[in-house]
Design an enzyme around this catalytic site. Sequence first.
Site, PDB file in Angstrom:
ATOM      1  N   LYS A 239       0.717  -1.263   0.014  1.00  0.00           N
ATOM      2  CA  LYS A 239      -0.043   0.065  -0.008  1.00  0.00           C
ATOM      3  C   LYS A 239       1.091   1.153   0.091  1.00  0.00           C
ATOM      4  CE  LYS A 239      -3.978  -2.229   2.470  1.00  0.00           C
ATOM      5  NZ  LYS A 239      -5.215  -2.051   3.386  1.00  0.00           N
TER       6      LYS A 239
ATOM      7  N   TYR B 121     -12.245  -2.293  -4.085  1.00  0.00           N
ATOM      8  CA  TYR B 121     -12.901  -2.545  -2.748  1.00  0.00           C
ATOM      9  C   TYR B 121     -14.386  -2.552  -2.695  1.00  0.00           C
ATOM     10  CZ  TYR B 121      -8.478  -2.119  -0.440  1.00  0.00           C
ATOM     11  OH  TYR B 121      -7.217  -2.484   0.180  1.00  0.00           O
TER      12      TYR B 121
ATOM     13  N   PHE C 236     -15.621   3.386   6.452  1.00  0.00           N
ATOM     14  CA  PHE C 236     -14.267   3.500   6.446  1.00  0.00           C
ATOM     15  C   PHE C 236     -13.790   3.512   5.016  1.00  0.00           C
ATOM     16  CE2 PHE C 236     -14.423  -1.149   7.171  1.00  0.00           C
ATOM     17  CZ  PHE C 236     -13.809  -1.737   6.093  1.00  0.00           C
TER      18      PHE C 236
ATOM     19  N   ARG D 211      -2.331 -14.345   4.683  1.00  0.00           N
ATOM     20  CA  ARG D 211      -2.873 -13.557   5.760  1.00  0.00           C
ATOM     21  C   ARG D 211      -2.014 -13.729   7.118  1.00  0.00           C
ATOM     22  NH1 ARG D 211      -7.219 -10.106   4.597  1.00  0.00           N
ATOM     23  NH2 ARG D 211      -7.491 -10.137   6.696  1.00  0.00           N
TER      24      ARG D 211
ATOM     25  N   THR E 241      -5.636  -6.832  10.635  1.00  0.00           N
ATOM     26  CA  THR E 241      -6.111  -5.586  10.038  1.00  0.00           C
ATOM     27  C   THR E 241      -5.353  -4.508  10.816  1.00  0.00           C
ATOM     28  OG1 THR E 241      -8.118  -6.462   9.509  1.00  0.00           O
ATOM     29  CG2 THR E 241      -7.935  -4.155   9.020  1.00  0.00           C
TER      30      THR E 241
ATOM     31  N   ARG F 260       2.219  -6.415   9.368  1.00  0.00           N
ATOM     32  CA  ARG F 260       1.650  -5.226  10.092  1.00  0.00           C
ATOM     33  C   ARG F 260       2.091  -4.918  11.408  1.00  0.00           C
ATOM     34  NH1 ARG F 260      -4.239  -7.008   7.419  1.00  0.00           N
ATOM     35  NH2 ARG F 260      -4.403  -5.676   5.711  1.00  0.00           N
TER      36      ARG F 260
ATOM     37  N   ASN G 140      -2.012   0.430   6.685  1.00  0.00           N
ATOM     38  CA  ASN G 140      -1.684  -0.988   7.406  1.00  0.00           C
ATOM     39  C   ASN G 140      -0.660  -1.631   6.286  1.00  0.00           C
ATOM     40  OD1 ASN G 140      -3.574  -1.800   5.718  1.00  0.00           O
ATOM     41  ND2 ASN G 140      -4.900  -2.721   7.364  1.00  0.00           N
TER      42      ASN G 140
ATOM     43  N   HIS H 190      -2.219  -5.262   1.532  1.00  0.00           N
ATOM     44  CA  HIS H 190      -3.502  -5.977   1.325  1.00  0.00           C
ATOM     45  C   HIS H 190      -3.141  -7.500   1.142  1.00  0.00           C
ATOM     46  CE1 HIS H 190      -7.448  -6.985  -0.366  1.00  0.00           C
ATOM     47  NE2 HIS H 190      -6.661  -7.736  -1.280  1.00  0.00           N
TER      48      HIS H 190
ATOM     49  N   GLU I 125      -9.341 -10.430  -7.728  1.00  0.00           N
ATOM     50  CA  GLU I 125      -8.435  -9.407  -7.354  1.00  0.00           C
ATOM     51  C   GLU I 125      -7.086  -9.483  -8.413  1.00  0.00           C
ATOM     52  OE1 GLU I 125      -9.633  -9.112  -2.826  1.00  0.00           O
ATOM     53  OE2 GLU I 125      -7.549  -9.567  -3.176  1.00  0.00           O
TER      54      GLU I 125
HETATM   55  P1  IDP Z   1      -8.010  -6.655   5.699  1.00  0.00           P
HETATM   56  O1  IDP Z   1      -7.002  -5.751   4.745  1.00  0.00           O
HETATM   57  O2  IDP Z   1      -7.286  -7.070   6.765  1.00  0.00           O
HETATM   58  O3  IDP Z   1      -8.548  -7.735   5.012  1.00  0.00           O
HETATM   59  P2  IDP Z   1     -10.701  -5.341   5.732  1.00  0.00           P
HETATM   60  O4  IDP Z   1     -11.637  -5.513   6.649  1.00  0.00           O
HETATM   61  O5  IDP Z   1     -10.881  -6.203   4.628  1.00  0.00           O
HETATM   62  O6  IDP Z   1      -9.331  -5.797   6.421  1.00  0.00           O
HETATM   63  O7  IDP Z   1     -10.554  -3.730   5.361  1.00  0.00           O
HETATM   64  C1  IDP Z   1     -10.191  -3.419   4.266  1.00  0.00           C
HETATM   65  C2  IDP Z   1      -9.081  -2.154   4.471  1.00  0.00           C
HETATM   66  O8  IDP Z   1      -9.804  -1.009   4.856  1.00  0.00           O
HETATM   67  C3  IDP Z   1      -8.099  -2.408   5.927  1.00  0.00           C
HETATM   68  O9  IDP Z   1      -6.900  -3.059   5.424  1.00  0.00           O
HETATM   69  C4  IDP Z   1      -7.749  -1.150   6.140  1.00  0.00           C
HETATM   70  O10 IDP Z   1      -6.865  -0.572   5.431  1.00  0.00           O
HETATM   71  C5  IDP Z   1      -8.999  -0.475   5.925  1.00  0.00           C
HETATM   72  N1  IDP Z   1      -9.732  -0.290   7.229  1.00  0.00           N
HETATM   73  C6  IDP Z   1     -10.775  -1.261   7.721  1.00  0.00           C
HETATM   74  N2  IDP Z   1     -11.209  -1.154   8.809  1.00  0.00           N
HETATM   75  C7  IDP Z   1     -10.907   0.205   9.097  1.00  0.00           C
HETATM   76  C8  IDP Z   1     -11.329   1.141  10.085  1.00  0.00           C
HETATM   77  O11 IDP Z   1     -11.967   0.612  11.202  1.00  0.00           O
HETATM   78  N3  IDP Z   1     -10.689   2.448   9.964  1.00  0.00           N
HETATM   79  C9  IDP Z   1      -9.840   2.684   8.856  1.00  0.00           C
HETATM   80  N4  IDP Z   1      -9.363   2.052   7.952  1.00  0.00           N
HETATM   81  C10 IDP Z   1     -10.043   0.673   7.988  1.00  0.00           C
HETATM   82 MG    MG Z   2      -9.915  -7.768   3.393  1.00  0.00          MG
END
Ligand code: IDP
Ligand code: MG
Length: 137
Positions: A9, A49, A57, A85, A91, A102, A112, A115, A126
Site C-alpha cells: 500500500k 474495494y 471507512f 494472511r 488488520t 503489519r 496498514n 492487502h 483481485e
Molecule cells: P483486511 O485488509 O485485513 O482484509 P478489511 O476488513 O478487508 O481488512 O478492510 C480493508 C482495509 O480497509 C483494511 O486493510 C484497512 O486499510 C481499511 N480499514 C478497515 N477497517 C478500518 C477502520 O476501522 N478504519 C480505517 N480503515 C479501516
Molecule cells: Mg479484506
Amino acid sequence: MERTLLIIKPDAVSRNLIGEIIARVEKARFKIKGMKMVRLKPAEARKFYAVHEGKPFLEELVDFMSSGPVVPVWLEKENAVADLRKLIGATDPKKADPGTVRHDLAVDMGKNSVHGSDSPENAKVEIQFFFPNSEGK
Ligand code: IDP
Ligand code: MG
C-alpha cells in the site's frame, strides 16, 4: 498451487518498504507470478474495494489507496491465501502478532502497509483486476 494477491500500500511504498516486504514473502516460499507499480484513480480503488460498499471507512480507504503508487503482487504457493494472511497479520497493527508485516511495519488501522486476499474466490477476482489476460501464465 493456490493463488493470492498481495498489495503493498502507499504508506509502505513511500517509506521504502517494498524490498523489505518482498523479502519476507520470498523467504516464506511464495512464488512471484506478477508484480507492477500502479497509481489507482479513486474510481479504480472504489471498484477494487466494492465488497466494502457502505462501510464507514470506505471513503478514507479509497482516498488512501489512490494517494500514491501501490505495488500489486500476484503470488502462488500451496495454501497461499491463508499463509499470506498469517504473514501479514491482523488488520489493526496493534492487534497483529509480532513478526507479522503489519505488527512490524504498519502505521495504523488505515495505513496498514499491505492487502492480502481473504479467500481463493476473491483472490481470482483481485488478480484479474490487476493482471488481466494473464490466465495460464
Ligand atoms: P483486511 O485488509 O485485513 O482484509 P478489511 O476488513 O478487508 O481488512 O478492510 C480493508 C482495509 O480497509 C483494511 O486493510 C484497512 O486499510 C481499511 N480499514 C478497515 N477497517 C478500518 C477502520 O476501522 N478504519 C480505517 N480503515 C479501516
Ligand atoms: Mg479484506
